[in-house]
Scaffold this motif. Structure first.
Motif, PDB file in Angstrom:
ATOM      1  N   GLU A 183       0.830  -1.200   0.000  1.00 37.47           N
ATOM      2  CA  GLU A 183       0.000   0.000   0.000  1.00 37.47           C
ATOM      3  C   GLU A 183       0.867   1.254   0.000  1.00 37.47           C
ATOM      4  O   GLU A 183       2.044   1.243   0.366  1.00 37.47           O
ATOM      5  CB  GLU A 183      -0.918   0.011   1.221  1.00 37.47           C
ATOM      6  CG  GLU A 183      -0.178   0.145   2.537  1.00 37.47           C
ATOM      7  CD  GLU A 183      -1.131   0.093   3.723  1.00 37.47           C
ATOM      8  OE1 GLU A 183      -0.739   0.598   4.783  1.00 37.47           O
ATOM      9  OE2 GLU A 183      -2.233  -0.445   3.574  1.00 37.47           O
ATOM     10  N   LYS A 188      -4.356   3.522   4.145  1.00 37.28           N
ATOM     11  CA  LYS A 188      -5.639   3.206   3.529  1.00 37.28           C
ATOM     12  C   LYS A 188      -6.741   3.150   4.580  1.00 37.28           C
ATOM     13  O   LYS A 188      -6.493   2.889   5.743  1.00 37.28           O
ATOM     14  CB  LYS A 188      -5.566   1.847   2.824  1.00 37.28           C
ATOM     15  CG  LYS A 188      -4.638   1.815   1.628  1.00 37.28           C
ATOM     16  CD  LYS A 188      -4.704   0.435   1.004  1.00 37.28           C
ATOM     17  CE  LYS A 188      -3.814   0.367  -0.221  1.00 37.28           C
ATOM     18  NZ  LYS A 188      -3.869  -0.966  -0.857  1.00 37.28           N
ATOM     19  N   ASP A 191     -11.882  -0.137   4.592  1.00 40.00           N
ATOM     20  CA  ASP A 191     -12.587  -0.781   3.492  1.00 40.00           C
ATOM     21  C   ASP A 191     -11.770  -0.818   2.207  1.00 40.00           C
ATOM     22  O   ASP A 191     -12.222  -1.304   1.180  1.00 40.00           O
ATOM     23  CB  ASP A 191     -13.943  -0.103   3.246  1.00 40.00           C
ATOM     24  CG  ASP A 191     -13.807   1.383   2.913  1.00 40.00           C
ATOM     25  OD1 ASP A 191     -12.674   1.895   2.930  1.00 40.00           O
ATOM     26  OD2 ASP A 191     -14.847   2.009   2.641  1.00 40.00           O
ATOM     27  N   GLU A 192     -10.538  -0.265   2.261  1.00 39.40           N
ATOM     28  CA  GLU A 192      -9.665  -0.295   1.098  1.00 39.40           C
ATOM     29  C   GLU A 192      -8.586  -1.361   1.235  1.00 39.40           C
ATOM     30  O   GLU A 192      -7.866  -1.644   0.288  1.00 39.40           O
ATOM     31  CB  GLU A 192      -9.008   1.077   0.883  1.00 39.40           C
ATOM     32  CG  GLU A 192      -9.986   2.175   0.474  1.00 39.40           C
ATOM     33  CD  GLU A 192      -9.302   3.514   0.301  1.00 39.40           C
ATOM     34  OE1 GLU A 192      -8.219   3.712   0.902  1.00 39.40           O
ATOM     35  OE2 GLU A 192      -9.840   4.361  -0.407  1.00 39.40           O
TER      36      GLU A 192
END
Length: 248
Positions: A183, A188, A191-192
């Motif tokens: 990431e 994030k 929900d990501e």
């Protein structure tokens, strides 16, 4: 080591994704095709059932305290599972034999204790159906046991035992952890993040794309060596090789 053979289409493409967790962009691109592959699989009926499952997942996300599923919800999840994979209609008489009270009690215990075995106490519910339910309630812990996911991540003959599911689910958790390492520096939202359920959906999508001859995301190792001076026989050989990959 003998070459693995598969009974479901597109597994080679799913394995390609497994080998490329460092490329999160690739996974994201494949993931965007999920809705398209759902519609190609069974049309508007499956689209509606998939939307139902997504809405139920959002409901669970908002309230995880003392929740359960109803008989109607159980049967709709089963319909979604049947249309997305291989239907096993002989199970319907057993599923319909479950009382509303029993379904509520078993699902409440399963959700509260994160225990897949509680759902398997229901008539007609095995690890695959139980995983479909739990993946909606706790997508961060459970993937759905799609046939394509089993064949991609389990080295033995495809089966539907709890032992096989746990092994496949553990691998989905590992893949999610690997993808989350990639990431961006900006944190994030929850929900990501990649979850086992999200990993499973993307692997299924990759397999279905390949089944439709749309495995554009798979790079041919020989493509980097292509040049405008290739003779016709060389080009024909590469085209044939790509077609073989699509059919695997």
């Amino acid at each position: 080591m003998p070459k693995r053979s598969f009974t479901r289409e597109g597994i080679t493409a799913a394995l390609y994704l497994v080998d490329n967790t460092k490329n999160e962009i690739l996974w994201l691109e494949v993931e965007t095709k999920y809705d398209e592959m759902i519609e190609k699989k069974k049309g508007k009926d499956l689209v509606k059932l998939d939307q139902f499952c997504t809405a139920l997942q959002k409901t669970f996300h908002k309230n995880k305290k003392d929740v359960s599923i109803t008989k109607e919800q159980l049967l709709k999840i089963v319909q979604w599972k049947f249309q997305k994979g291989k239907p096993r209609y002989a199970l319907m008489k057993f599923l319909n034999a479950n009382s509303e009270k029993t379904i509520q009690e078993c699902s409440t215990k399963a959700f509260k204790n994160n225990d897949i075995k509680e759902l398997c106490k229901l008539k007609g519910v095995g690890p695959a159906t139980a995983s479909a339910i739990l993946s909606l309630y706790a997508p961060d812990k459970y993937a759905f046991m799609d046939d394509e996911i089993i064949e991609c991540l389990y080295d033995g003959k495809r089966g539907y035992t709890l032992k096989i599911y746990n092994e496949v689910n553990d691998k989905c958790i590992e893949l999610a952890n690997e993808l989350n390492k990639k990431e961006s520096k900006k944190k994030k939202q929850d929900d990501e993040n990649w979850t086992p359920r999200r990993v499973g959906k993307t692997l299924w999508t990759g397999a279905r794309l390949s089944a439709h001859g749309l495995d554009w995301f798979m790079k041919d190792d020989d493509d980097d060596d292509d040049d405008d001076d290739d003779d016709d026989s060389s080009k024909e050989e590469k085209t044939t090789r790509k077609k073989r990959k699509t059919r695997k």
